[in-house]
Design a protein around this motif. Structure first.
Motif, PDB file in Angstrom:
ATOM      1  N   UNK A  71      41.552  49.802  44.192  1.00 36.68           N
ATOM      2  CA  UNK A  71      42.832  50.666  43.930  1.00 36.68           C
ATOM      3  C   UNK A  71      44.284  49.775  44.091  1.00 36.68           C
ATOM      4  N   UNK A  72      44.000  48.752  45.073  1.00 35.17           N
ATOM      5  CA  UNK A  72      45.103  47.733  45.400  1.00 35.17           C
ATOM      6  C   UNK A  72      45.230  46.591  44.436  1.00 35.17           C
ATOM      7  N   UNK A  73      43.825  46.205  43.947  1.00 35.32           N
ATOM      8  CA  UNK A  73      43.991  45.239  43.068  1.00 35.32           C
ATOM      9  C   UNK A  73      44.453  45.399  41.710  1.00 35.32           C
ATOM     10  N   UNK A  74      44.530  46.671  41.234  1.00 35.77           N
ATOM     11  CA  UNK A  74      44.943  47.231  40.128  1.00 35.77           C
ATOM     12  C   UNK A  74      46.620  46.948  40.200  1.00 35.77           C
ATOM     13  N   UNK A  75      47.106  47.243  41.187  1.00 34.87           N
ATOM     14  CA  UNK A  75      48.824  47.181  41.260  1.00 34.87           C
ATOM     15  C   UNK A  75      49.223  45.950  41.785  1.00 34.87           C
TER      16      UNK A  75
END
Length: 740
Positions: A71-75
């Motif tokens: 979830x963090x990598x996506x943004x």
């Protein structure tokens, strides 16, 4: 508990930037933390804000290592191919061996490279690695502690990464690995156990046992030497975590903490004195004109005032122009963060303001995330009523303006009695009736899941601050982090802080304290304590902190009741200040921001890395700290102009004339005062590390004699004026005694 003064943080605005580069051709830096591209707490802020400075220093040889969170990598992360050939081979080999390792660029200021490891993908190795940990280090991790299990997986994977990278390097590279906190510390222990050619640094931002002990309401700082650390950790079922943290601290080439008070704590709890203090900094954005940040304060304050109008609809019987906004924010640790003392002081402040018939109203915000299920209906209704009133006023204004315009067009003065018709009065009366309220304005903006046992709400019931009309202190509990997308208070944290008048952080346990530091950078006065790293740092470097809007509460040598009285005194004095005095104080506070800039505080990390390189690779790197006899620290002087406290600037007569105000205005010149402050600052330590001859400390040959390239600089009189970073113990003796 003696506190040694830091010696090298002495530069403020108006001074030249310093250069912190040196030849990194054969050196590579890995910085490992669980909070790389993964926001959990304050360490995320440390790494994120420091990344730009470190990336500028190390360039392509700087890599951050953290856990892969999809979830963090996506943004936050742009996944790319590794740029370093050795690192590319390392990642490819690990991926073919049953791991999932990603490489990318973290989309923050500085754009550093990140290596992200999927710990969940290798969970099949957990039992095997736990057995290896027990056999090699005699540390047992229970199956039910998920966080510790993640630390085991992350530690073995980072050690694997560093070992494989060292093996893949064709030329002899000097690897520096900087580990943050116990969650990443196992990787350091394994590097030393496997004797990898890696210079290791371990930084603890807060000791595990210290946080647990303080949460238990013990007299922590006066009994540091008395604790049976093994028993205390075992009683709290964190002995395995404590062992991981203590092993990392003792195995590291260089051990650092973020403040002097945490260094003393670590000496007793982790059984090792830190080699150097590495204070936390921020990226300071300077404004070209002094009035710019004052304008931002006014804009943000207006937005908070709009929220107050809705929240207190039907009971808005106080003047918003004479209303002060105070706040406390952070993790919901009721005692550690000082929320208990803040509430008690607010009750006493309320009494003082009432008995002295003060026209000032204080609104205190508590921004601490807690368990909720939704917004409070009454709170949402208040904002809806405020919007309805605004729409009604806007409609009437449009009709009034149109009639006025038409009257002026025909050359006649308007008949005021005919400007508003019966329909307009009916509309306004309905709007007024809609503001009627039979209950008090709510304390909490959300529906709490455990309302009856919540510490803040329980204390409010005890002290009786219910936002009644007679109260001069109002309380608003916002149990959620602020967001610009919130339908209730649509502001991000930075905007909110800029709009407040005072931040109050009377923490009992605060190894550093980013919240008061952020207030200082934004020119907002704050209350801190002499048990926080930030408070001690400011006491060391400022002769009179309160003159610059930094109020230091004594929680070390006073009882709880005495600390409450002192905090009440601070708050009452602040309420007595005039608007002009608050503006002057904000200007002074903002001028301290360079003390907290990474451009200056980053030098401590530079020193720590060179100390680690000298310890791990003594044939290539040598480090000899200078004798700091010529400079004994720095004390930022008290400003000589208008005193910030009304008690010190009170006129001899109760009512002074406007002429006296004008005369006092002429005596104060903000630019002149700022220039006087700058003249009291000695030039900062210059860091220019492009080659060994430009190091800020003398180099040694392999036989221990002074290198010729640094002999001339060592004999130069100017070089003796530089002071080394704040260190708890001299690193020289430990450097010469260890060879990796």
């Amino acid at each position: 508990m003696p506190l040694a003064r830091s010696l090298s943080v002495t530069s403020l605005s108006g001074l030249d930037d310093w250069d912190e580069e040196f030849d990194h051709e054969n050196a590579v830096l890995f910085e490992i933390a669980w909070e790389v591209a993964n926001k959990v707490g304050g360490i995320y802020t440390v790494i994120q804000t420091k990344a730009r400075l470190t990336a500028e220093e190390w360039g392509e040889n700087y890599f951050l290592v953290g856990p892969y969170m999809e979830s963090n990598v996506r943004t936050q992360v742009e996944l790319i191919e590794p740029t370093n050939p050795a690192l590319k081979k390392t990642i490819d080999k690990m991926n073919t061996s049953g791991c999932k390792v990603y490489f990318g660029r973290w989309l923050i200021e500085g754009g550093p490279y990140v290596v992200l490891i999927d710990v969940g993908f290798t969970a099949w190795s957990l039992d095997r690695w736990k057995s290896e940990l027990w056999e090699s280090c005699s540390i047992a991790v229970p199956w039910f502690d998920r966080e510790a299990n993640d630390a085991v997986l992350f530690g073995f994977l980072t050690a694997w990464l560093l070992g494989e990278f060292a093996a893949q390097c064709e030329e002899s590279s000097h690897v520096v690995a900087h580990f943050h906190e116990w969650l990443a510390g196992l990787g350091l222990v394994l590097c030393r156990h496997r004797q990898l050619p890696v210079a290791t640094i371990f930084t603890t931002h807060a000791t595990l046992l210290g946080r647990y002990l303080c949460a238990g309401n013990v007299d922590f700082y006066n009994n540091l030497s008395e604790f049976n650390v093994d028993k205390e950790a075992g009683d709290r079922q964190i002995y395995h975590r404590y062992c991981l943290e203590r092993a990392a601290a003792c195995c590291a080439h260089i051990f650092t903490t973020v403040s002097q008070i945490t260094a003393i704590e670590a000496e007793f709890l982790l059984r090792r004195k830190p080699d150097i203090i590495t204070p936390n900094g921020l990226n300071v954005k300077k404004f070209s004109a002094m009035h710019e940040f004052q304008n931002l304060h006014a804009q943000s304050k207006a937005r908070i005032q709009e929220f107050i109008r809705g929240h207190f609809y039907g009971h808005l019987d106080f003047n918003l122009d004479k209303c002060l906004f105070l706040f406390i924010a952070g993790r919901y640790e009721f005692s550690n963060k000082g929320a208990d003392i803040f509430l008690e002081s607010l009750a006493r402040l309320n009494y003082l303001l009432r008995v002295n018939h003060s026209e000032v109203t204080v609104v205190a915000f508590f921004i601490m995330p807690a368990r909720t299920n939704n917004f409070n209906v009454e709170t949402l209704k208040g904002q809806a009523v405020r919007k309805q009133l605004w729409d009604t006023a806007h409609t009437v204004k449009e009709k009034f303006g149109k009639k006025l315009y038409e009257s002026l067009l025909v050359g006649q003065l308007p008949d005021v009695s005919k400007m508003l018709d019966k329909e307009d009065f009916t509309m306004m009366k309905r709007a007024i009736f809609s503001t009627q309220r039979h209950s008090q304005p709510p304390i909490c903006t959300h529906n709490m899941l455990d309302d009856s046992s919540d510490p803040i709400l329980t204390s409010i019931r005890r002290i009786g601050l219910f936002n009644s009309s007679s109260d001069r202190v109002k309380v608003i509990f916002h149990p959620e982090f602020l967001s610009s997308t919130s339908p209730l208070l649509p502001m991000d944290y930075e905007e909110f802080v800029r709009g407040c008048h005072l931040g109050v952080f009377p923490s009992y346990y605060e190894p550093w304290g980013y919240t008061p530091a952020e207030c200082t950078v934004m020119g907002i006065p704050s209350v801190s304590t002499n048990l926080s790293g930030f408070g001690c740092f400011m006491e060391e470097h400022i002769a009179d902190p309160s003159a610059y809007g930094i109020y230091i509460l004594d929680r070390r040598f006073r009882s709880v009741d005495e600390s409450c009285n002192q905090l009440t005194s601070f708050l009452y004095q602040f309420c007595q200040q005039s608007r002009r005095q608050r503006i002057i104080q904000r200007n002074r506070t903002e001028r301290l921001s360079d003390l907290l800039d990474w451009r200056y505080l980053g030098r401590y990390y530079v020193m720590a890395r060179h100390m680690a390189l000298a310890k791990a690779f003594p044939d290539t790197y040598c480090y000899e700290p200078q004798d700091a006899t010529s400079t004994q620290g720095f004390r930022y002087p008290r400003p000589a102009s208008v005193p910030p406290s009304p008690a010190l600037s009170r006129h001899s007569s109760p009512h002074h004339s406007e002429a006296e105000d004008d005369e006092e205005e002429e005596r104060y010149d903000e630019d002149l005062e700022a220039e006087k402050d700058r003249r009291n600052i000695r030039h900062p330590l210059s860091l220019s590390f492009r080659n060994k001859s430009s190091l800020p400390y003398p180099l040694l040959n392999g036989n221990g004699s002074l290198a010729p390239s640094s002999l001339s600089s060592a004999q130069s009189p100017a070089s003796s004026t530089h002071s080394p970073p704040s260190s708890v113990t001299s690193p020289l003796s430990s450097i010469s005694s260890e060879k990796n």
